[in-house]
Motif scaffolding. Structure first.
Motif, short mmCIF file in Angstrom:
data_model
loop_
_atom_site.label_atom_id
_atom_site.label_comp_id
_atom_site.label_asym_id
_atom_site.label_seq_id
_atom_site.Cartn_x
_atom_site.Cartn_y
_atom_site.Cartn_z
N GLU A 84 0.60 -1.12 -0.05
CA GLU A 84 0.08 -0.13 0.02
C GLU A 84 0.83 1.29 0.00
O GLU A 84 0.52 2.31 -0.59
N THR A 85 2.02 1.08 0.54
CA THR A 85 2.85 2.39 0.61
C THR A 85 4.00 2.39 -0.16
O THR A 85 4.71 3.40 -0.34
N PHE A 86 3.89 1.32 -0.80
CA PHE A 86 5.18 1.13 -2.04
C PHE A 86 5.37 2.34 -2.99
O PHE A 86 6.46 2.80 -2.97
N ALA A 87 4.41 3.04 -3.67
CA ALA A 87 4.52 4.33 -4.48
C ALA A 87 5.20 5.36 -3.76
O ALA A 87 6.17 6.01 -4.22
N LEU A 88 4.66 5.51 -2.73
CA LEU A 88 4.85 6.80 -1.64
C LEU A 88 6.33 6.33 -1.04
O LEU A 88 7.20 7.47 -1.36
N ASP A 89 6.64 5.31 -0.85
CA ASP A 89 8.09 5.03 -0.23
C ASP A 89 9.07 5.43 -1.38
O ASP A 89 10.19 5.89 -1.34
N LEU A 90 8.73 4.86 -2.40
CA LEU A 90 9.76 4.91 -3.75
C LEU A 90 9.87 6.19 -4.05
O LEU A 90 11.03 6.83 -4.33
N GLU A 91 8.59 7.24 -4.04
CA GLU A 91 8.94 8.43 -4.47
C GLU A 91 9.82 9.20 -3.59
O GLU A 91 10.54 10.32 -3.79
N LYS A 92 9.64 8.90 -2.19
CA LYS A 92 10.38 9.56 -1.28
C LYS A 92 11.99 9.36 -1.28
O LYS A 92 12.80 10.28 -1.08
N VAL A 93 12.07 8.06 -1.77
CA VAL A 93 13.71 7.47 -1.72
C VAL A 93 14.26 8.18 -3.07
O VAL A 93 15.55 8.84 -2.72
N GLN A 94 13.80 8.20 -4.05
CA GLN A 94 14.23 8.54 -5.57
C GLN A 94 15.89 8.03 -5.77
O GLN A 94 16.95 8.57 -5.47
N PRO A 95 15.96 6.79 -5.75
CA PRO A 95 16.96 5.71 -5.81
C PRO A 95 17.85 6.16 -7.11
O PRO A 95 17.34 6.69 -8.24
N HIS A 96 19.31 5.88 -7.08
CA HIS A 96 19.97 5.99 -8.24
C HIS A 96 20.06 5.08 -9.13
O HIS A 96 20.53 5.18 -10.17
#
Length: 547
Positions: free
Chosen positions: A240-252
């Protein structure tokens, strides 16, 4: 970095920068916990000490059953420190599959962590030593925190020699019983050091770990790559939080399987319909703003390498993402070759191909059209299965991939099907389903499909509808599917032409055993369930049939 093992890489980065954050771990209720390298190293050493005190024989098998989290990687490093061999298990497997792997691998201990339905899985775990990641609510066995509190740090580590077995990775079982692929310390060391320059990923990068760490791509491409690069690891709290978690991280760096890319596309089009998106991207200045905003929303604004693998991705989907500034590089590898095979890179990306051979890789096409691979990191073999191991290699030591393909004049590899997926219609003609399935998946109403045809004159396509497809009114949906059928059939040989589409009642999922943990269709299981109905569906009137 000149270290010669994954454990050595961790120890070197810990020594050079002990206060740098190693893990950002989300916890229940929006809480988060961070671990510096020295904090993680202290806990790892204490848990490794507890493993030593079990008096297990050297090189014993220790399993890990958990979703991705900081403690998964810490457990892996503790297993290495104690001189044992890790056995990762997909966290979505049922009790029978878990028992099969634990018994076959002869695992003497198991780490238990983030799991969605542990009560149903618990019966598959025999009476072996259990260590629970209690910070995620796992209360079975001895708790991780208890081991950390009651043990002194281990001070002498087991040597990791290049030829030592480091892990047994059980395949996801697309073609039957999972096989235990044996990899060495050398394999997990060479691969992360092979492609640093081409990836253009900085040292100390941000890595987002979410695909199962039991899968070779995540294990080597994220965990091992991250250990050698001094990465900071981030994790998703939940689906459920996957999209928001990914947006926060901005991985390289970011890697996804094709189904995830399709889900991303679906989410974007729900907010910006295609006609509006086409208009916005046709205006130069607005186009730049839209692309920047969408990349940031997806969590890909700083990613210098964006990849897709594990299954074929359609050319159309790659082009669609390229229009919004997301350049997907299709890559190719398998558990048995430790994913050191063929990659596209940002400066060398031939869409439709899986790229060129990586340094140290030799590829060839057999007389039967099969792709064969040779490199320094091929598996040691299948655990306790020397006969099957022997079958996987040709007389020159090349690994037989089971994929059919061809090279173009510039050395780019194109995959055209799988030998084991081929089937014969009752006319005696062989059909390769994968290319046909990719064409069908261009229709946004189709989420998943499997082209089949054993025992009937012409192939049929079993299809699972997408959310868009389910929402469509019945007649509009049928007309759309008929149009796709006509369009696809125009490109096929007479023996390949689809007689009809069959729309499935139920979804195919990991839970019902029709998708692997990496979201690939389990053709064998789908055929086992539906083959008795092929003739009936084939003989029904109309091009679109509902189950």
């Amino acid at each position: 970095m000149s270290v010669q093992s994954p454990l050595g890489a961790f120890l070197q980065w810990e020594k050079e920068n002990p206060d740098l954050i190693l893990f950002h771990q989300p916890l229940h209720g929006g809480k988060r916990k961070t671990y510096t390298r020295s904090q993680a190293g202290d806990e790892i050493r204490r848990v490794a000490k507890s493993l030593r005190q079990l008096d297990l024989p050297p090189k014993s098998k220790v399993a890990i059953l958990s979703k991705n989290c900081a403690h998964w990687i810490m457990a892996d490093l503790a297993i290495m420190m104690a001189g044992h061999i890790s056995v990762p298990i997909y966290p979505t497997l049922d009790a029978d599959s878990i028992r099969q792997i634990l018994d076959h691998s002869e695992s003497s201990s198991i780490f238990l962590g983030k799991l969605d339905d542990y009560p149903s899985q618990k019966v598959g775990i025999p009476e072996i030593n259990k260590i629970g990641f209690n910070c995620y609510g796992m209360d079975d066995g001895t708790s991780w925190d208890e081991l950390v509190a009651n043990n002194q740090p281990l001070t002498s580590y087991a040597d990791q020699n290049p030829d030592d077995l480091i892990s047994i990775l059980y395949t996801s079982g697309t073609t039957g019983t999972p096989k235990g692929v044996m990899h060495t310390v050398q394999n997990f060391t060479i691969v992360p050091q092979t492609y640093p320059k081409k990836l253009s990923v900085p040292d100390n990068p941000r890595f987002f770990s979410y695909l199962p760490l039991a899968h070779v791509a995540e294990r080597v491409g994220i965990e091992m790559n991250g250990l050698f690069r001094g990465s900071t690891f981030y994790f998703a709290e939940s689906i459920e939080t996957f999209a928001l978690d990914l947006e926060k991280v901005q991985p390289h760096m970011f890697f996804a399987v094709p189904r995830i890319w399709a889900k991303f596309q679906e989410a974007i089009l729900k907010k910006i319909p295609q006609k509006k998106l086409n208009l916005l991207t046709s205006i130069p200045i607005v186009n730049l703003l839209v692309r920047k905003k969408l990349k940031k929303k997806l969590g890909l604004s700083t990613a210098t390498f964006i990849a897709s693998g594990a299954a074929p991705i359609s050319v159309e989907l790659i082009h669609w993402f390229r229009k919004i500034g997301v350049n997907i590089n299709q890559v190719y590898g398998m558990t048995e070759d430790c994913i050191l095979s063929h990659y596209n890179f940002p400066a060398e990306n031939r869409i439709g191909s899986v790229g060129k051979a990586l340094p140290g890789v030799t590829g060839k096409i057999s007389e039967e059209g099969e792709i064969c691979i040779k490199n320094e990191v091929l598996m040691k073999g299948y655990y306790k299965n020397p006969d099957l191991t022997k079958e996987m290699f040709d007389s020159e030591g090349f690994l037989k991939t089971g994929d059919i393909g061809e090279y173009d004049k510039d050395g780019y590899l194109f995959i055209t099907g799988r030998i084991k997926d081929q089937f014969k219609t009752d006319k005696g003609k062989y059909i390769s389903p994968a290319p046909i399935e990719l064409q069908l998946l261009k229709n946004e109403n189709i989420e998943l499909c499997c082209v089949v045809g054993m025992g009937i004159p012409q192939p049929i396509a079993l299809c699972v509808l997408s959310e868009d497809g389910i929402a469509k009114d019945h007649q509009t949906l049928i007309e759309s599917l008929k149009t796709t059928l006509v369009t696809v059939n125009k490109k096929l040989k007479k023996v390949e032409k689809l007689s009809k589409m069959v729309i499935m009642k139920a979804d195919w999922s990991v839970d019902n055993g029709l998708l692997t943990p990496t979201l690939k269709t389990k053709r064998n299981q789908i055929e086992k369930i539906h083959m008795p109905n092929y003739k009936n569906w084939f003989n029904q009137e109309g091009e679109v049939v509902f189950e």
